[in-house]
Design a protein around this motif. Structure first.
Motif, PDB file in Angstrom:
ATOM      1  N   LEU A 194      14.267   6.606  36.337  1.00 34.37           N
ATOM      2  CA  LEU A 194      13.937   5.574  35.367  1.00 34.37           C
ATOM      3  C   LEU A 194      12.489   5.732  34.917  1.00 34.37           C
ATOM      4  O   LEU A 194      11.627   6.126  35.703  1.00 34.37           O
ATOM      5  CB  LEU A 194      14.138   4.193  35.986  1.00 34.37           C
ATOM      6  N   PRO A 195      12.194   5.407  33.669  1.00 32.13           N
ATOM      7  CA  PRO A 195      10.811   5.517  33.192  1.00 32.13           C
ATOM      8  C   PRO A 195       9.917   4.465  33.840  1.00 32.13           C
ATOM      9  O   PRO A 195      10.377   3.397  34.222  1.00 32.13           O
ATOM     10  CB  PRO A 195      10.934   5.285  31.690  1.00 32.13           C
ATOM     11  N   LYS A 196       8.643   4.778  33.957  1.00 33.95           N
ATOM     12  CA  LYS A 196       7.683   3.839  34.543  1.00 33.95           C
ATOM     13  C   LYS A 196       7.376   2.682  33.594  1.00 33.95           C
ATOM     14  O   LYS A 196       7.129   1.572  34.015  1.00 33.95           O
ATOM     15  CB  LYS A 196       6.386   4.573  34.890  1.00 33.95           C
ATOM     16  N   MET A 197       7.391   2.952  32.295  1.00 29.50           N
ATOM     17  CA  MET A 197       7.063   1.936  31.302  1.00 29.50           C
ATOM     18  C   MET A 197       8.178   1.887  30.254  1.00 29.50           C
ATOM     19  O   MET A 197       8.640   2.922  29.800  1.00 29.50           O
ATOM     20  CB  MET A 197       5.742   2.294  30.616  1.00 29.50           C
ATOM     21  N   LEU A 198       8.597   0.684  29.906  1.00 29.44           N
ATOM     22  CA  LEU A 198       9.632   0.501  28.903  1.00 29.44           C
ATOM     23  C   LEU A 198       9.043  -0.147  27.656  1.00 29.44           C
ATOM     24  O   LEU A 198       8.228  -1.053  27.755  1.00 29.44           O
ATOM     25  CB  LEU A 198      10.752  -0.402  29.430  1.00 29.44           C
ATOM     26  N   THR A 199       9.488   0.307  26.505  1.00 29.12           N
ATOM     27  CA  THR A 199       9.109  -0.309  25.259  1.00 29.12           C
ATOM     28  C   THR A 199      10.325  -1.084  24.755  1.00 29.12           C
ATOM     29  O   THR A 199      11.385  -0.503  24.541  1.00 29.12           O
ATOM     30  CB  THR A 199       8.715   0.751  24.213  1.00 29.12           C
ATOM     31  N   TYR A 200      10.171  -2.403  24.607  1.00 27.61           N
ATOM     32  CA  TYR A 200      11.276  -3.243  24.166  1.00 27.61           C
ATOM     33  C   TYR A 200      11.307  -3.303  22.645  1.00 27.61           C
ATOM     34  O   TYR A 200      10.312  -3.585  22.006  1.00 27.61           O
ATOM     35  CB  TYR A 200      11.141  -4.657  24.738  1.00 27.61           C
ATOM     36  N   LYS A 201      12.475  -3.030  22.095  1.00 25.92           N
ATOM     37  CA  LYS A 201      12.690  -3.144  20.657  1.00 25.92           C
ATOM     38  C   LYS A 201      13.843  -4.123  20.463  1.00 25.92           C
ATOM     39  O   LYS A 201      14.956  -3.883  20.925  1.00 25.92           O
ATOM     40  CB  LYS A 201      13.019  -1.797  20.045  1.00 25.92           C
ATOM     41  N   TYR A 202      13.562  -5.196  19.786  1.00 25.25           N
ATOM     42  CA  TYR A 202      14.548  -6.257  19.615  1.00 25.25           C
ATOM     43  C   TYR A 202      15.824  -5.744  18.948  1.00 25.25           C
ATOM     44  O   TYR A 202      16.926  -6.157  19.300  1.00 25.25           O
ATOM     45  CB  TYR A 202      13.951  -7.409  18.812  1.00 25.25           C
ATOM     46  N   GLU A 203      15.706  -4.828  18.010  1.00 26.53           N
ATOM     47  CA  GLU A 203      16.874  -4.297  17.304  1.00 26.53           C
ATOM     48  C   GLU A 203      17.837  -3.606  18.269  1.00 26.53           C
ATOM     49  O   GLU A 203      19.053  -3.662  18.092  1.00 26.53           O
ATOM     50  CB  GLU A 203      16.454  -3.300  16.214  1.00 26.53           C
ATOM     51  N   ALA A 204      17.318  -2.950  19.290  1.00 23.46           N
ATOM     52  CA  ALA A 204      18.163  -2.258  20.264  1.00 23.46           C
ATOM     53  C   ALA A 204      18.781  -3.222  21.270  1.00 23.46           C
ATOM     54  O   ALA A 204      19.899  -3.016  21.736  1.00 23.46           O
ATOM     55  CB  ALA A 204      17.347  -1.200  20.999  1.00 23.46           C
ATOM     56  N   ILE A 205      18.066  -4.291  21.584  1.00 22.01           N
ATOM     57  CA  ILE A 205      18.521  -5.245  22.595  1.00 22.01           C
ATOM     58  C   ILE A 205      19.485  -6.279  22.016  1.00 22.01           C
ATOM     59  O   ILE A 205      20.422  -6.707  22.678  1.00 22.01           O
ATOM     60  CB  ILE A 205      17.312  -5.957  23.237  1.00 22.01           C
ATOM     61  N   HIS A 206      19.281  -6.653  20.771  1.00 24.47           N
ATOM     62  CA  HIS A 206      20.035  -7.748  20.149  1.00 24.47           C
ATOM     63  C   HIS A 206      21.559  -7.645  20.290  1.00 24.47           C
ATOM     64  O   HIS A 206      22.210  -8.631  20.634  1.00 24.47           O
ATOM     65  CB  HIS A 206      19.642  -7.919  18.679  1.00 24.47           C
ATOM     66  N   PRO A 207      22.192  -6.478  20.059  1.00 30.11           N
ATOM     67  CA  PRO A 207      23.656  -6.417  20.197  1.00 30.11           C
ATOM     68  C   PRO A 207      24.146  -6.763  21.611  1.00 30.11           C
ATOM     69  O   PRO A 207      25.255  -7.238  21.775  1.00 30.11           O
ATOM     70  CB  PRO A 207      23.997  -4.966  19.852  1.00 30.11           C
ATOM     71  N   HIS A 208      23.317  -6.544  22.607  1.00 23.61           N
ATOM     72  CA  HIS A 208      23.714  -6.813  23.993  1.00 23.61           C
ATOM     73  C   HIS A 208      23.554  -8.277  24.380  1.00 23.61           C
ATOM     74  O   HIS A 208      24.174  -8.742  25.325  1.00 23.61           O
ATOM     75  CB  HIS A 208      22.894  -5.940  24.955  1.00 23.61           C
ATOM     76  N   MET A 226      20.253   3.690  34.033  1.00 19.78           N
ATOM     77  CA  MET A 226      19.971   5.131  34.055  1.00 19.78           C
ATOM     78  C   MET A 226      20.309   5.822  32.728  1.00 19.78           C
ATOM     79  O   MET A 226      19.786   6.881  32.432  1.00 19.78           O
ATOM     80  CB  MET A 226      20.774   5.808  35.168  1.00 19.78           C
ATOM     81  N   TYR A 227      21.193   5.200  31.948  1.00 24.04           N
ATOM     82  CA  TYR A 227      21.621   5.803  30.692  1.00 24.04           C
ATOM     83  C   TYR A 227      20.910   5.181  29.490  1.00 24.04           C
ATOM     84  O   TYR A 227      21.355   5.304  28.365  1.00 24.04           O
ATOM     85  CB  TYR A 227      23.139   5.678  30.551  1.00 24.04           C
ATOM     86  N   ARG A 228      19.818   4.465  29.757  1.00 24.80           N
ATOM     87  CA  ARG A 228      18.966   3.849  28.742  1.00 24.80           C
ATOM     88  C   ARG A 228      19.614   2.678  28.007  1.00 24.80           C
ATOM     89  O   ARG A 228      19.174   2.289  26.945  1.00 24.80           O
ATOM     90  CB  ARG A 228      18.490   4.881  27.723  1.00 24.80           C
ATOM     91  N   SER A 229      20.684   2.120  28.541  1.00 27.96           N
ATOM     92  CA  SER A 229      21.294   0.926  27.949  1.00 27.96           C
ATOM     93  C   SER A 229      20.574  -0.310  28.482  1.00 27.96           C
ATOM     94  O   SER A 229      20.235  -0.363  29.667  1.00 27.96           O
ATOM     95  CB  SER A 229      22.774   0.835  28.322  1.00 27.96           C
ATOM     96  N   PRO A 230      20.371  -1.316  27.632  1.00 27.38           N
ATOM     97  CA  PRO A 230      19.693  -2.530  28.102  1.00 27.38           C
ATOM     98  C   PRO A 230      20.504  -3.256  29.180  1.00 27.38           C
ATOM     99  O   PRO A 230      21.729  -3.297  29.117  1.00 27.38           O
ATOM    100  CB  PRO A 230      19.591  -3.396  26.845  1.00 27.38           C
ATOM    101  N   VAL A 231      19.796  -3.820  30.156  1.00 25.58           N
ATOM    102  CA  VAL A 231      20.416  -4.632  31.203  1.00 25.58           C
ATOM    103  C   VAL A 231      19.934  -6.057  30.989  1.00 25.58           C
ATOM    104  O   VAL A 231      18.731  -6.316  30.974  1.00 25.58           O
ATOM    105  CB  VAL A 231      20.023  -4.140  32.616  1.00 25.58           C
TER     106      VAL A 231
END
Length: 158
Positions: free
Chosen positions: A95-109, A123-128
């Motif tokens: 897993l990456p040490k730092m995550l950049t949150y983008k609302y457009e990527a998270i919103h569907p979840h 591990m597959y870069r999907s939002p939790v």
């Protein structure tokens, strides 16, 4: 073909290190029976081993000896299964040490959640995400440095 044989040998080495086998003694000879390996799926992002334990081997050994399996296979392993049939997935990336949150990527979840909190990525870069409206209680525990305070900051700022 040689790659699969090499991976098979690696898994048997992990079983030997973790002492997950059955010992058979015949006179002065001792032999070892390891779990039966059914399939090895090797991809660029992960390697998955499907196997079944022999009768008489405690399935809890896989969790008790997880540290030994990690020493041979790598630290990013995931164990799934119960009773007899199991799989071990070895993720090639951590897993990456730092995550950049983008609302457009998270919103569907999170769009159908009442009280969503995005806590990271798998591990597959999907939002939790968790829907806190579904939780009655929450216990956060872990070792020193595991990220309990960081998780609390994420929950509070969300």
């Amino acid at each position: 073909m040689f790659e699969k044989l090499k991976l098979r040998g690696q898994l048997i080495k992990a079983f030997r290190t973790a002492e997950i086998y059955r010992v058979i003694k015949r006179g002065d000879r001792t032999s070892y029976q390891f779990p039966k390996i059914h399939r090895i799926d090797h991809q660029s992002t992960y390697t998955r081993y499907a196997f079944s334990l022999l009768n008489g081997i405690d399935p809890e050994l896989l969790n008790k000896k997880r540290w030994a399996l990690r020493q041979v296979l790598g630290s990013n392993i995931e164990i799934n299964g119960s009773l007899k049939n199991f799989s071990i997935t070895v993720h090639h990336k951590s897993l990456p040490k730092m995550l950049t949150y983008k609302y457009e990527a998270i919103h569907p979840h999170i769009e159908k959640m009442e009280l969503p909190v995005c806590i990271g990525q798998d591990m597959y870069r999907s939002p939790v995400s968790w829907d806190f409206a579904d939780l009655e209680t929450l216990l956060i525990s872990g070792e020193i440095g595991a990220g309990k305070s960081s998780l609390m900051r994420v929950i509070l700022t969300t």
